[in-house]
Design a protein around this motif. Structure first.
Motif, PDB file in Angstrom:
ATOM      1  N   ASN A   1       0.818  -1.213   0.000  1.00  0.00           N
ATOM      2  CA  ASN A   1       0.000   0.000   0.000  1.00  0.00           C
ATOM      3  C   ASN A   1       0.851   1.263   0.000  1.00  0.00           C
ATOM      4  N   LYS A   2       2.132   1.123   0.376  1.00  0.00           N
ATOM      5  CA  LYS A   2       3.038   2.279   0.377  1.00  0.00           C
ATOM      6  C   LYS A   2       3.430   2.693  -1.035  1.00  0.00           C
ATOM      7  N   GLU A   3       3.295   1.767  -1.977  1.00  0.00           N
ATOM      8  CA  GLU A   3       3.707   2.040  -3.359  1.00  0.00           C
ATOM      9  C   GLU A   3       2.545   2.668  -4.121  1.00  0.00           C
ATOM     10  N   GLY A   4       2.306   3.913  -3.854  1.00  0.00           N
ATOM     11  CA  GLY A   4       1.153   4.582  -4.458  1.00  0.00           C
ATOM     12  C   GLY A   4       1.185   4.609  -5.965  1.00  0.00           C
ATOM     13  N   HIS A   5       2.349   4.921  -6.523  1.00  0.00           N
ATOM     14  CA  HIS A   5       2.455   5.004  -7.983  1.00  0.00           C
ATOM     15  C   HIS A   5       2.253   3.642  -8.651  1.00  0.00           C
ATOM     16  N   SER A   6       2.833   2.592  -8.052  1.00  0.00           N
ATOM     17  CA  SER A   6       2.674   1.276  -8.658  1.00  0.00           C
ATOM     18  C   SER A   6       1.225   0.806  -8.556  1.00  0.00           C
ATOM     19  N   LEU A   7       0.550   1.127  -7.446  1.00  0.00           N
ATOM     20  CA  LEU A   7      -0.862   0.763  -7.309  1.00  0.00           C
ATOM     21  C   LEU A   7      -1.716   1.476  -8.344  1.00  0.00           C
ATOM     22  N   GLU A   8      -1.366   2.720  -8.604  1.00  0.00           N
ATOM     23  CA  GLU A   8      -2.086   3.478  -9.634  1.00  0.00           C
ATOM     24  C   GLU A   8      -1.917   2.814 -10.996  1.00  0.00           C
ATOM     25  N   LEU A   9      -0.691   2.393 -11.269  1.00  0.00           N
ATOM     26  CA  LEU A   9      -0.406   1.725 -12.538  1.00  0.00           C
ATOM     27  C   LEU A   9      -1.105   0.368 -12.630  1.00  0.00           C
ATOM     28  N   ILE A  10      -1.045  -0.387 -11.544  1.00  0.00           N
ATOM     29  CA  ILE A  10      -1.680  -1.705 -11.507  1.00  0.00           C
ATOM     30  C   ILE A  10      -3.179  -1.598 -11.757  1.00  0.00           C
ATOM     31  N   ASN A  11      -3.817  -0.602 -11.150  1.00  0.00           N
ATOM     32  CA  ASN A  11      -5.256  -0.424 -11.336  1.00  0.00           C
ATOM     33  C   ASN A  11      -5.595   0.056 -12.745  1.00  0.00           C
ATOM     34  N   LYS A  12      -4.813   1.013 -13.240  1.00  0.00           N
ATOM     35  CA  LYS A  12      -5.092   1.589 -14.557  1.00  0.00           C
ATOM     36  C   LYS A  12      -5.010   0.536 -15.657  1.00  0.00           C
ATOM     37  N   TYR A  13      -3.979  -0.290 -15.593  1.00  0.00           N
ATOM     38  CA  TYR A  13      -3.764  -1.293 -16.644  1.00  0.00           C
ATOM     39  C   TYR A  13      -4.271  -2.683 -16.239  1.00  0.00           C
ATOM     40  N   ARG A  14      -4.984  -2.766 -15.124  1.00  0.00           N
ATOM     41  CA  ARG A  14      -5.613  -4.007 -14.675  1.00  0.00           C
ATOM     42  C   ARG A  14      -4.601  -5.166 -14.665  1.00  0.00           C
ATOM     43  N   ILE A  15      -3.442  -4.881 -14.039  1.00  0.00           N
ATOM     44  CA  ILE A  15      -2.338  -5.834 -14.040  1.00  0.00           C
ATOM     45  C   ILE A  15      -2.703  -7.119 -13.301  1.00  0.00           C
ATOM     46  N   LYS A  16      -3.372  -6.966 -12.150  1.00  0.00           N
ATOM     47  CA  LYS A  16      -3.739  -8.163 -11.387  1.00  0.00           C
ATOM     48  C   LYS A  16      -4.636  -9.078 -12.213  1.00  0.00           C
ATOM     49  N   GLU A  17      -5.663  -8.489 -12.841  1.00  0.00           N
ATOM     50  CA  GLU A  17      -6.582  -9.282 -13.660  1.00  0.00           C
ATOM     51  C   GLU A  17      -5.860  -9.916 -14.849  1.00  0.00           C
ATOM     52  N   LEU A  18      -4.884  -9.178 -15.409  1.00  0.00           N
ATOM     53  CA  LEU A  18      -4.112  -9.679 -16.549  1.00  0.00           C
ATOM     54  C   LEU A  18      -3.407 -10.985 -16.189  1.00  0.00           C
ATOM     55  N   PHE A  19      -2.763 -11.013 -15.023  1.00  0.00           N
ATOM     56  CA  PHE A  19      -2.018 -12.210 -14.635  1.00  0.00           C
ATOM     57  C   PHE A  19      -2.923 -13.297 -14.057  1.00  0.00           C
ATOM     58  N   GLU A  20      -4.064 -12.913 -13.520  1.00  0.00           N
ATOM     59  CA  GLU A  20      -5.018 -13.926 -13.046  1.00  0.00           C
ATOM     60  C   GLU A  20      -5.505 -14.796 -14.200  1.00  0.00           C
ATOM     61  N   ARG A  21      -5.611 -14.204 -15.381  1.00  0.00           N
ATOM     62  CA  ARG A  21      -6.099 -14.949 -16.549  1.00  0.00           C
ATOM     63  C   ARG A  21      -5.029 -15.851 -17.156  1.00  0.00           C
ATOM     64  N   PHE A  22      -3.772 -15.666 -16.767  1.00  0.00           N
ATOM     65  CA  PHE A  22      -2.691 -16.523 -17.274  1.00  0.00           C
ATOM     66  C   PHE A  22      -2.626 -17.758 -16.375  1.00  0.00           C
ATOM     67  N   LYS A  23      -3.028 -18.899 -16.878  1.00  0.00           N
ATOM     68  CA  LYS A  23      -3.291 -20.071 -16.048  1.00  0.00           C
ATOM     69  C   LYS A  23      -2.052 -20.817 -15.562  1.00  0.00           C
ATOM     70  N   TYR A  24      -0.860 -20.383 -15.978  1.00  0.00           N
ATOM     71  CA  TYR A  24       0.361 -21.059 -15.536  1.00  0.00           C
ATOM     72  C   TYR A  24       1.118 -20.257 -14.465  1.00  0.00           C
ATOM     73  N   GLY A  25       0.558 -19.122 -14.044  1.00  0.00           N
ATOM     74  CA  GLY A  25       1.150 -18.337 -12.961  1.00  0.00           C
ATOM     75  C   GLY A  25       0.434 -18.608 -11.657  1.00  0.00           C
TER      76      GLY A  25
END
Length: 371
Positions: free
Chosen positions: A280-304
């Motif tokens: 939560n301290k990484e404000g800029h990275s959280l902003e980036l993760i949310n904007k580009y939906r990074i978590k959802e992107l990797f959730e859909r990759f079934k080998y990670g």
């Protein structure tokens, strides 16, 4: 087959000088030169005045080695003369009757300049191999190599790459009336050697050339058979190391084999919830993760199985991605207009081969889904 990769030398320049057209060449009067070539009265397969690239390419076409004329790629040196010769060939094969191509592309090979021997050996020949491999992958199963033109080293490495990737190579000896086909050999390289050398390959691929003393311990730990993959040169009283052109060929061939295995290899898929770790301290990275939906992107990759954000930087802005292997995991570098983010990804891989194949799958997945 519908495409040709053509190595390019300097025979056209020498011939134009003999024809009294050196001024037009130097002043880049391409319209006049191309028209001169197009209206040349002799058979373009036999007319030595037109140069080895035209003679050999026409010979290939006359003998029906191509089913259609879709693409021709001219690989030229990183020199003014290389650029000029490329433009002449481009104009000729766009317009010549019966031998024209739908698409003619001239590709300048960075640092392939024999007036700079260190650059030529450490960078230029490797860049030639990488560019050829890229074109072969793009036109898989439909491309041949015309290795007649260019420096002797160009011809040798074009032949070696063609043999390794099972691509037909054609060559016209100076005294021969036609091209001959140099068919791929029915042999495979030892892919197991790759895993013992990968750590040094990874370092040198990222930095191209490094001081030998920085990686001396790794190099000395390699088997004798792996030394052919690296060049060690002394420059200004310092020893440097780089991947050799033959090492680059080995890399391209082995990765091509992994690419084919990717289609038939049975991998484990994730059987539990995907874990995504950040702070939560990484404000800029959280902003980036949310904007580009990074978590959802990797959730859909079934080998990670688990991703952990390790680095964030606002300095790099270009859109791109890179995937590297680090130990048993993958390091993923995502670059966007808002900044760069590093993630370490744990996977379902059970061994080194599976990790390589998952890396290939992830690269393809990001290419299609990381917008």
């Amino acid at each position: 087959m519908n495409s040709i990769i053509c190595t390019v030398g300097a025979s056209i320049k020498a011939n134009l000088k003999g024809l009294g057209l050196e001024n037009e060449f130097e002043s880049e009067n391409y319209e006049k030169l191309v028209n001169y070539f197009l209206n040349f009265e002799k058979d373009p397969e036999e007319a030595r005045e037109l140069g080895a690239e035209i003679n050999s390419t026409v010979s290939i076409l006359k003998r029906g080695y191509l089913d259609e004329r879709k693409n021709i790629y001219f690989l030229v040196s990183d020199t003014k003369d290389g650029e000029r010769i490329g433009n002449i060939l481009k104009g000729y094969f766009r317009n010549v009757k019966n031998f024209n191509f739908e698409n003619v592309e001239v590709i300048k090979i960075k640092r392939l300049d024999d007036s700079k021997p260190d650059d030529f050996k450490l960078y230029g020949l490797r860049n030639l191999v990488k560019e050829m491999a890229k074109i072969i992958k793009k036109n898989l199963g439909s491309v041949i190599i015309n290795a007649t033109g260019g420096y002797k080293a160009q011809i040798a490495f074009a032949l070696a790459l063609g043999q390794g990737l099972k691509v037909p190579v054609y060559y016209r000896f100076e005294r021969f009336q036609k091209v001959i086909e140099l068919e791929p050999l029915p042999i495979n390289l030892d892919t197991s050697l790759y895993f013992s050398v990968r750590s040094l390959f990874d370092i040198l691929e990222e930095k191209n050339v490094v001081l030998f003393r920085e990686v001396e311990n790794i190099y000395k730990g390699l088997g004798k058979e792996a030394t052919i993959f690296f060049d060690i040169e002394k420059i200004n009283n310092e020893k440097y190391i780089a991947i050799s052109p033959m090492g680059q060929i080995y890399l391209e061939v082995v990765r091509n084999e992994f690419y084919y295995l990717e289609k038939e290899y049975e991998l484990l898929e994730r059987d539990k919830e995907f874990v995504f770790i950040t702070s939560n301290k990484e404000g800029h990275s959280l902003e980036l993760i949310n904007k580009y939906r990074i978590k959802e992107l990797f959730e859909r990759f079934k080998y990670g199985t688990k991703a952990r954000v390790s680095v964030y930087s606002k300095n790099e802005k270009a859109k791109n991605f890179k995937v590297k292997i680090k130990g048993d995991n993958l390091v993923v570098i995502l670059t966007t207009k808002k900044g760069l983010i590093h993630l370490e990804l744990e996977t379902t891989a059970r061994n080194e081969m599976e990790l390589e194949i998952i890396k290939i799958k992830l690269e393809k997945y990001l290419e299609e889904n990381f917008k």
